[in-house]
Write a protein that holds these residues in place. Structure first.
Motif, PDB file in Angstrom:
ATOM      1  N   MET A  87       8.480   5.842   2.369  1.00 38.13           N
ATOM      2  CA  MET A  87       7.875   5.180   3.518  1.00 38.13           C
ATOM      3  C   MET A  87       7.271   6.232   4.444  1.00 38.13           C
ATOM      4  SD  MET A  87      10.833   2.382   4.402  1.00 38.13           S
ATOM      5  CE  MET A  87       9.861   1.665   5.710  1.00 38.13           C
ATOM      6  N   THR A 142      10.926   1.784   9.519  1.00 46.00           N
ATOM      7  CA  THR A 142      10.210   0.517   9.615  1.00 46.00           C
ATOM      8  C   THR A 142       9.980   0.072  11.056  1.00 46.00           C
ATOM      9  OG1 THR A 142      11.120  -0.197   7.490  1.00 46.00           O
ATOM     10  CG2 THR A 142      10.255  -1.900   8.930  1.00 46.00           C
ATOM     11  N   GLN A 183       1.097  -0.775   2.632  1.00 49.42           N
ATOM     12  CA  GLN A 183       1.128  -0.689   4.093  1.00 49.42           C
ATOM     13  C   GLN A 183      -0.051   0.118   4.629  1.00 49.42           C
ATOM     14  OE1 GLN A 183       5.088   0.590   5.272  1.00 49.42           O
ATOM     15  NE2 GLN A 183       5.908  -1.446   4.935  1.00 49.42           N
ATOM     16  N   SER A 240       6.052  -2.493  11.133  1.00 57.23           N
ATOM     17  CA  SER A 240       6.210  -1.420  10.153  1.00 57.23           C
ATOM     18  C   SER A 240       5.017  -0.468  10.064  1.00 57.23           C
ATOM     19  CB  SER A 240       6.486  -2.020   8.760  1.00 57.23           C
ATOM     20  OG  SER A 240       5.331  -2.663   8.252  1.00 57.23           O
TER      21      SER A 240
END
Length: 331
Positions: free
Chosen positions: A165, A169, A208, A231
């Motif tokens: 990631m 988040t 994302q 996020s």
């Protein structure tokens, strides 16, 4: 030519919050900032910033693009980081006063004056790992920049990362330096190992954003991009492009998209992909790299729709077309 964002005007606007009120903003030398070594920002990353631009029009006027939208996000980031609340009206005047001070130095299009409002926690308290800074400072740096694409627009190579990631988040919608820092090493690794320009972070297959920009998939007359949540960053350029695209009659789908769907659509001949952000406006993506395999998007080059949308946005910013959305503020 100096690298983008490395030349600064000699003065910046600054204001300090002492725990109860903000000081009267003033213009000071921009080459130094005095902080205690125990300042909260240096240890616990209590910092957020914005990026926006002022443009010189053909009639000599200077106008700032979507300042109010950036101020809303600046206020939100400060709140989500538990920094003292900013006074948006005062910050707005700090931005206008700084741009006005250096209006003569705003380059002609396609150049601009890049504006960097910054808010940092200043309280000297290294025991506050789980408590906010009660004092803070905000300042406005400005930097004259040339065309981000001085060497010509080129389609990027983007590595799809479906495990990692970009940031925590709940931090994604905050424009904070820590989010960029957490993505830096993976991006450097991707550049060295597969010659990728950026990483598209897709944790658990959920598409994302990249390390420094929002992501848009353009499939014919439809733009698909993740719906706003906490996020990822709520980009002003993203919002501007989607607004223009709607008025052009395109369909906008703000929804979740998986890596599998992304790669399936990318194989279509009329598919395009782009990254949106203040610096690069709308940057075409020509190649995905996924699990060691390279996948061309559409024809692998620069898409016509991407260029059309970028030009439409630039035309508003540069004063070549009507500002029917009221996005420009004259200084």
């Amino acid at each position: 030519m100096a690298a983008f964002g490395t030349v600064f005007m000699p003065e910046m606007a600054i204001s300090w919050f002492d725990g109860s009120s903000w000081s009267t903003p003033e213009l000071v030398a921009s080459d130094s900032l005095q902080l205690h070594p125990g300042a909260h920002v240096l240890h616990y990353s209590s910092t957020c910033f914005e990026g926006l631009k002022a443009f010189r029009h053909a009639d000599g006027s200077v106008k700032i693009f979507r300042m109010d939208k950036n101020l809303d996000r600046f206020e939100q980031s400060s709140h989500l980081l538990a920094l003292p609340p900013i006074d948006k009206n005062a910050t707005r005047e700090m931005i206008i006063d700084t741009v006005r001070r250096f209006a003569a130095d705003v380059p002609e299009a396609p150049g601009s004056l890049y504006i960097r409002p910054t808010h940092i926690g200043t309280e000297a308290a290294i025991g506050k790992a789980a408590a906010p800074s009660l004092t803070s400072c905000q300042y406005i740096l400005v930097s004259p920049v040339g065309d981000y694409f001085a060497g010509g627009v080129a389609a990027l190579r983007v590595l799809i990362e479906d495990d990692g990631m970009r940031c925590a988040t709940h931090m994604g919608m905050i424009k904070s330096g820590g989010n960029y820092a957490s993505a830096l090493l993976p991006i450097m690794k991707a550049r060295a190992e597969v010659q990728a320009d950026q990483i598209l972070f897709c944790p658990n297959g959920d598409v994302q954003e990249t390390g420094a920009a929002n992501f848009l998939l353009i499939d014919g007359d439809e733009i698909i991009t993740k719906a706003l949540d906490e996020s990822f960053l709520h980009g002003v350029t993203r919002d501007s492009v989607l607004t223009i695209a709607r008025d052009m009659g395109m369909r906008i789908s703000e929804r979740d998209i998986t890596v599998d769907e992304l790669l399936e659509r990318a194989a279509k001949p009329n598919c395009e992909a782009a990254l949106s952000g203040t610096a690069a406006v709308l940057t075409p993506v020509g190649t995905f790299i996924h699990h060691g395999k390279e996948i061309s998007i559409g024809n692998g080059g620069i898409g016509e729709t991407t260029l059309k949308l970028r030009k439409a946005l630039n035309d508003i910013q540069w004063g070549n077309s009507e500002d029917k959305y009221g996005w420009l503020t004259e200084v």
